[in-house]
Design a protein around this motif. Structure first.
Motif, PDB file in Angstrom:
ATOM      1  N   ILE A 219      65.138  50.202  33.563  1.00 20.08           N
ATOM      2  CA  ILE A 219      64.412  50.257  34.743  1.00 20.08           C
ATOM      3  C   ILE A 219      64.229  48.767  35.177  1.00 20.08           C
ATOM      4  O   ILE A 219      64.338  48.263  36.211  1.00 20.08           O
ATOM      5  CB  ILE A 219      62.929  50.900  34.550  1.00 20.08           C
ATOM      6  CG1 ILE A 219      62.979  52.016  34.496  1.00 20.08           C
ATOM      7  CG2 ILE A 219      62.032  50.424  35.869  1.00 20.08           C
ATOM      8  CD1 ILE A 219      61.935  52.939  34.107  1.00 20.08           C
ATOM      9  N   VAL A 220      63.872  47.806  34.476  1.00 22.27           N
ATOM     10  CA  VAL A 220      63.928  46.239  34.396  1.00 22.27           C
ATOM     11  C   VAL A 220      65.224  45.876  35.334  1.00 22.27           C
ATOM     12  O   VAL A 220      65.196  45.154  36.231  1.00 22.27           O
ATOM     13  CB  VAL A 220      63.411  45.585  33.404  1.00 22.27           C
ATOM     14  CG1 VAL A 220      63.494  43.941  33.511  1.00 22.27           C
ATOM     15  CG2 VAL A 220      61.995  45.711  32.833  1.00 22.27           C
TER      16      VAL A 220
ATOM     17  N   TRP B  53      60.814  39.127  38.119  1.00 25.00           N
ATOM     18  CA  TRP B  53      60.719  39.437  36.769  1.00 25.00           C
ATOM     19  C   TRP B  53      59.473  40.408  36.850  1.00 25.00           C
ATOM     20  O   TRP B  53      59.394  41.310  36.090  1.00 25.00           O
ATOM     21  CB  TRP B  53      60.849  38.615  35.879  1.00 25.00           C
ATOM     22  CG  TRP B  53      62.314  37.921  35.686  1.00 25.00           C
ATOM     23  CD1 TRP B  53      62.836  36.733  36.102  1.00 25.00           C
ATOM     24  CD2 TRP B  53      63.276  38.707  35.091  1.00 25.00           C
ATOM     25  NE1 TRP B  53      64.210  36.808  35.587  1.00 25.00           N
ATOM     26  CE2 TRP B  53      64.393  37.945  35.218  1.00 25.00           C
ATOM     27  CE3 TRP B  53      63.360  39.994  34.536  1.00 25.00           C
ATOM     28  CZ2 TRP B  53      65.741  38.377  34.523  1.00 25.00           C
ATOM     29  CZ3 TRP B  53      64.598  40.367  34.133  1.00 25.00           C
ATOM     30  CH2 TRP B  53      65.674  39.608  34.055  1.00 25.00           C
ATOM     31  N   PHE B  54      58.270  39.791  37.330  1.00 19.15           N
ATOM     32  CA  PHE B  54      56.984  40.487  37.258  1.00 19.15           C
ATOM     33  C   PHE B  54      57.316  41.823  37.795  1.00 19.15           C
ATOM     34  O   PHE B  54      56.416  42.908  37.298  1.00 19.15           O
ATOM     35  CB  PHE B  54      55.771  39.709  37.820  1.00 19.15           C
ATOM     36  CG  PHE B  54      54.981  38.729  36.818  1.00 19.15           C
ATOM     37  CD1 PHE B  54      55.694  37.548  36.462  1.00 19.15           C
ATOM     38  CD2 PHE B  54      53.896  39.199  36.379  1.00 19.15           C
ATOM     39  CE1 PHE B  54      54.838  36.965  35.336  1.00 19.15           C
ATOM     40  CE2 PHE B  54      53.226  38.451  35.444  1.00 19.15           C
ATOM     41  CZ  PHE B  54      53.762  37.278  34.729  1.00 19.15           C
ATOM     42  N   LEU B  55      57.727  41.900  39.139  1.00 15.71           N
ATOM     43  CA  LEU B  55      57.835  43.088  39.924  1.00 15.71           C
ATOM     44  C   LEU B  55      58.551  44.095  38.835  1.00 15.71           C
ATOM     45  O   LEU B  55      58.121  45.508  38.718  1.00 15.71           O
ATOM     46  CB  LEU B  55      58.617  42.995  41.057  1.00 15.71           C
ATOM     47  CG  LEU B  55      58.807  44.230  41.865  1.00 15.71           C
ATOM     48  CD1 LEU B  55      57.507  45.126  42.356  1.00 15.71           C
ATOM     49  CD2 LEU B  55      59.842  43.777  43.276  1.00 15.71           C
TER      50      LEU B  55
ATOM     51  N   GLY C 284      51.446  42.071  28.102  1.00 19.17           N
ATOM     52  CA  GLY C 284      52.176  40.675  27.957  1.00 19.17           C
ATOM     53  C   GLY C 284      52.111  40.321  29.556  1.00 19.17           C
ATOM     54  O   GLY C 284      52.133  39.091  29.791  1.00 19.17           O
ATOM     55  N   LEU C 285      52.320  41.139  30.538  1.00 20.24           N
ATOM     56  CA  LEU C 285      52.269  40.859  31.627  1.00 20.24           C
ATOM     57  C   LEU C 285      50.815  40.010  32.256  1.00 20.24           C
ATOM     58  O   LEU C 285      50.992  39.081  32.827  1.00 20.24           O
ATOM     59  CB  LEU C 285      52.274  41.919  32.859  1.00 20.24           C
ATOM     60  CG  LEU C 285      53.966  42.545  32.763  1.00 20.24           C
ATOM     61  CD1 LEU C 285      53.719  43.724  33.669  1.00 20.24           C
ATOM     62  CD2 LEU C 285      54.850  41.584  33.400  1.00 20.24           C
ATOM     63  N   PHE C 286      49.797  40.640  31.714  1.00 20.96           N
ATOM     64  CA  PHE C 286      48.542  40.183  31.981  1.00 20.96           C
ATOM     65  C   PHE C 286      48.430  38.517  31.351  1.00 20.96           C
ATOM     66  O   PHE C 286      48.011  37.828  31.937  1.00 20.96           O
ATOM     67  CB  PHE C 286      47.284  40.981  31.106  1.00 20.96           C
ATOM     68  CG  PHE C 286      46.797  41.820  32.338  1.00 20.96           C
ATOM     69  CD1 PHE C 286      45.514  41.598  32.970  1.00 20.96           C
ATOM     70  CD2 PHE C 286      47.458  43.080  32.662  1.00 20.96           C
ATOM     71  CE1 PHE C 286      45.033  42.548  33.791  1.00 20.96           C
ATOM     72  CE2 PHE C 286      46.855  43.987  33.491  1.00 20.96           C
ATOM     73  CZ  PHE C 286      45.599  43.640  34.151  1.00 20.96           C
TER      74      PHE C 286
END
Length: 192
Positions: free
Chosen positions: A37-38, A57-59, A109-111
């Motif tokens: 998916i990434v 990358w964040f999206l 990790g995103l946070f």
């Protein structure tokens, strides 16, 4: 609150604990799904959005966190629609039912990689990630210590709700993933 309950029931299917092999398989399948998916979202975002670099990358990672968690819903829908029941369908359901962990670790990790306010305490992202997990464990151990040897349903719900609210408030204040804190809280409570 829902993630606390998800953590309490993680790795349990039909009232029985899942085997370690099933949990590892579930984890790996979710990771493979997330990586696919990434890649797809990153590629498409480069063509249809103005996002570049870190934003792109964040999206892609955020969409992957959602996408790799929805497998269980699709699997249950297929089994209920077609009435599938047997060893293979139960194995697939067990794999799909324990796929939350990679998605919640990705969210944590995103946070910690997201831009933080200027007044925020400066620590490396790995430390913030580990603090996210530790907060859930510490709150769970505190609940267990407060519950004592005799467990009363009302007290247990009160302690669980209090820990969930405290975990949410602390994680919001520190800029951590409250979702992951609550899941780890529930998982730790179930194991303790």
């Amino acid at each position: 609150w829902l993630l606390l309950l998800t953590g309490l029931n993680w790795g349990v299917l039909g009232g029985k604990r899942a085997r370690v092999r099933g949990l590892v398989g579930s984890f790996l399948l979710a990771v493979v799904t997330g990586v696919a998916i990434v890649g797809a979202v990153w590629w498409i975002a480069g063509r249809v959005t103005p996002y570049v670099g870190r934003e792109r990358w964040f999206l892609a990672a955020a969409v992957a966190a959602v996408g790799m968690e929805t497998t269980r819903i699709a699997v249950r829908w297929v089994f209920e629609r077609h009435g599938a029941d047997g060893p293979l369908s139960r194995s697939i359901a067990a794999l799909a039912d324990s796929d939350e962990l990679p998605a919640l670790l990705l969210v944590a990790g995103l946070f910690v990689l997201a831009p933080l306010p200027q007044s925020h305490i400066s620590l490396p992202p790995l430390v913030w990630f580990l603090l996210t997990l530790a907060l859930g464990v510490v709150l769970a151990l505190t609940c267990v210590a407060l519950m004592g040897p005799k467990l009363h349903r009302g007290e247990a719900l009160g302690f669980g709700l209090g820990a969930a609210l405290l975990g949410t408030g602390v994680s919001v204040r520190l800029g951590l993933s409250g979702f992951t804190v609550l899941f780890v809280l529930g998982l730790s409570l179930a194991r303790a």
